[in-house]
Design a protein around this motif. Structure first.
Motif, PDB file in Angstrom:
ATOM      1  N   ARG A   1       0.829  -1.200   0.000  1.00  0.00           N
ATOM      2  CA  ARG A   1       0.000   0.000   0.000  1.00  0.00           C
ATOM      3  C   ARG A   1       0.871   1.261   0.000  1.00  0.00           C
ATOM      4  N   PHE A   2       1.980   1.246   0.765  1.00  0.00           N
ATOM      5  CA  PHE A   2       2.872   2.408   0.806  1.00  0.00           C
ATOM      6  C   PHE A   2       3.447   2.687  -0.586  1.00  0.00           C
TER       7      PHE A   2
ATOM      8  N   GLU B   1       2.302   7.806   8.280  1.00  0.00           N
ATOM      9  CA  GLU B   1       0.997   8.107   7.692  1.00  0.00           C
ATOM     10  C   GLU B   1       0.374   9.353   8.340  1.00  0.00           C
ATOM     11  N   ASP B   2       0.543   9.451   9.683  1.00  0.00           N
ATOM     12  CA  ASP B   2       0.008  10.629  10.381  1.00  0.00           C
ATOM     13  C   ASP B   2       0.696  11.903   9.888  1.00  0.00           C
TER      14      ASP B   2
ATOM     15  N   THR C   1       3.182  14.265   1.590  1.00  0.00           N
ATOM     16  CA  THR C   1       3.877  12.989   1.431  1.00  0.00           C
ATOM     17  C   THR C   1       5.384  13.165   1.326  1.00  0.00           C
TER      18      THR C   1
ATOM     19  N   ALA D   1      -0.353  12.899   6.437  1.00  0.00           N
ATOM     20  CA  ALA D   1      -1.695  13.507   6.444  1.00  0.00           C
ATOM     21  C   ALA D   1      -1.635  14.936   6.975  1.00  0.00           C
TER      22      ALA D   1
ATOM     23  N   ASP E   1       0.249   4.007  -2.608  1.00  0.00           N
ATOM     24  CA  ASP E   1      -0.371   5.263  -2.173  1.00  0.00           C
ATOM     25  C   ASP E   1       0.615   6.419  -2.046  1.00  0.00           C
ATOM     26  N   TYR E   2       1.875   6.097  -1.661  1.00  0.00           N
ATOM     27  CA  TYR E   2       2.813   7.188  -1.395  1.00  0.00           C
ATOM     28  C   TYR E   2       3.967   7.230  -2.399  1.00  0.00           C
TER      29      TYR E   2
END
Lengths: 90, 443
Positions: free
Chosen positions: B284-285, B311-312, B319, B315, B288-289
């Motif tokens: 996922r990283f 992730e925090d 990124t 957000a 998504d990133y």
């Protein structure tokens, strides 16, 4: 019960039998198995034969608890420095 | 070369599998025992619900199919570590069948996962007799069996490390649980396979398998034949030796365990929600990133909490900033840092100040390091403003004021000293301006 089966069972149980003992246990085991043959006449079932009484989903909660003190359990056990003495192993 | 593993993982329960004896506590032998785990006649087992739940979590993690109903079996063998002369295990209906574990892009097929109890621990004495500690007897284990899909000892180690990280995360195993994993390693270089039993720890698995590769290759090259056998791994000598056949002769005579019932596990499993595994998180990283696979794995394998913090931060800021900070100053100071919500929030606010242009990137790094390490020098510099540091340098070098009146270059001594002390927290322009201003004030 044939001789070979007796020898195999003895080997699994780590037993060394003499010729006389093999013959003795062959007869004994045959007698025991014959006794159980009565079960062949019991009505068969398609259900799982895990337990004659159906017991399902009985679970214990994960709570540590000791009812009998360990020392009491070891009272009649042959121990050495709290270890249980066992037979010779290879 | 084909390698298949049987991995035994201790499940983190508070009580044993079939009795309520604690799994942890007094290290003295035979202190956590009861009639059930000592195999006293008439004692009856009772299944720990948590052990079953943890087994199902692992079965789901390994994408196994879970049968509707399961039950246990008695595996009969005679050895003093097993007081009942049988081990309660699962033969016909394991909690999971036919799964798969993705090692990067390579699928490793999982044959099955089943639950069983650990036997006691034997100590051999000099005269060959045995001394037994039954504290371990009844400790819940999950056994994961793979197909022979692993193709080298190094890959076996990589597989185990990755699997263990996922298991640790899924069932909340202690971080230092590598030694609690035991493996039986099946390996064939030619046609016939050998099994190396009871290897503990990842390093030893790789060592034992490497030894077997060399041993089997030598035999085959010399025109010999590999004998199918069970072997032991000697941790000290780092060699495998043939186990006496009699010891492992298998004639287990499985029967269903009549003292336990049946369990509807498909229904139980449907109510279990597994957390995202570290492997899934890494994928996922990447998606998504836009992280590289290596960077994603590095952050996640450092600590799953670091991945959560990334992730925090992403957000709260963006990124790219989060990637830069987390793979840099945050990762390098993570060891020894005990993350709390407060300290992580402080880091996020600091990064926000940097994003708003209130502090430089160097100062941001330094302040983050101060939050994470509490290092005195770093924190002192962070807590003081530039004027104070320059003022102290001038107090220590009073002659600079008079020299400056004659030659402005005298200020360079103070500028150099302050730059050295602040280690890049402030830009050189800021320092030059502060030094000149304060000297002028003192003239």
């Amino acid at each position: 019960m044939d001789r070979e089966t007796v020898i195999r069972v003895a080997r699994s149980a780590h037993l060394e039998l003499t010729e006389e003992e093999i013959e003795l246990y062959r007869r004994d085991l045959e007698e025991i198995l014959d006794y159980f043959r009565v079960l062949d006449d019991a009505p068969s079932s398609d259900d799982l034969l895990v337990n004659p009484v159906e017991v399902t989903d009985v679970l214990r909660s994960d709570e540590p608890h000791m009812e009998i003190p360990a020392d009491t359990l070891l009272e009649d056990v042959n121990t050495y420095e709290r270890y249980v003495r066992g037979p010779r192993v290879q | 070369m084909k390698i298949g593993l049987e991995v035994h993982v201790q499940l983190p329960t508070r009580s044993k599998m079939f009795c309520s004896c604690p799994t942890e506590g007094d290290a003295e032998p035979n202190t956590r025992i009861c009639p059930v785990c000592m195999g006293f006649p008439g004692s009856k087992p009772s299944l720990n619900g948590e052990a079953l739940k943890l087994g199902l979590k692992l079965a789901k993690m390994l994408e196994c199919s879970i049968p509707d109903t399961t039950w246990f079996s008695r595996k009969i063998y005679f050895y003093p570590d097993l007081a009942k002369n049988f081990q309660i295990t699962q033969q016909e209906t394991p909690v999971g069948l036919g799964g798969v574990y993705m090692l990067g892009d390579k699928p490793i097929r999982i044959t099955r996962i089943h639950l069983e109890e650990d036997p006691g621990k034997i100590k051999r004495t000099s005269d060959g007799s045995s001394l037994i500690d039954y504290n371990r007897s009844g400790i819940p284990l999950a056994e994961i069996v793979t197909e022979p899909d692993i193709s080298s000892p190094a890959e076996a180690r990589k597989f185990l490390a990755s699997l263990l990280a996922d298991i640790r995360h899924t069932i909340d195993l202690e971080p230092d649980s590598e030694r609690s994993v035991r493996c039986d390693c099946n390996i064939s270089v030619g046609k016939e396979r050998c099994e190396v039993k009871n290897v503990t720890g990842l390093k030893n698995v790789e060592r034992a398998l490497t030894f077997e590769v060399v041993r089997q290759t030598k035999i085959l090259r010399a025109g010999g034949k590999i004998e199918r056998e069970t072997r032991h791994f000697d941790e000290e000598r780092k060699v495998t030796t043939s186990a006496r056949k009699k010891e492992f002769e298998a004639d287990y005579g499985y029967i269903n365990e009549p003292d336990l019932g049946t369990y509807h596990i498909a229904r139980m499993a449907s109510e279990i929600e597994n957390k995202e595994t570290p492997m899934e998180m890494a994928v996922r990283f990447e998606n998504d990133y836009g992280m590289t696979a290596k960077a994603a794995r590095q952050i996640i394998s450092t600590d799953i909490r670091l991945a959560g913090f990334f992730e925090d931060l992403a957000a709260a800021t963006d990124t790219e900033t989060a990637k830069c900070l987390v793979s840099g100053v945050v990762s390098s100071n993570w060891k020894g840092f005990e993350p709390t919500k407060g300290s992580l929030d402080d880091i996020i606010s600091m990064v926000r100040r940097f994003k708003e242009g209130k502090i430089t990137d160097v100062e941001c790094n330094m302040r983050v390091r101060c939050i994470m390490t509490g290092d005195e020098d770093t924190c002192r510099i962070c807590s003081e403003d530039l004027d104070k540091i320059v003022g102290r340098a001038l107090d220590e070098n009073p002659s600079v004021i008079a020299d400056y009146a004659a030659n402005e270059k005298a200020a360079n001594r103070i500028i150099g000293a302050v730059m050295k002390e602040t280690g890049g927290t402030y830009s050189s322009a800021e320092i030059v301006s502060a030094v000149r201003r304060l000297i002028t004030e003192r003239l």
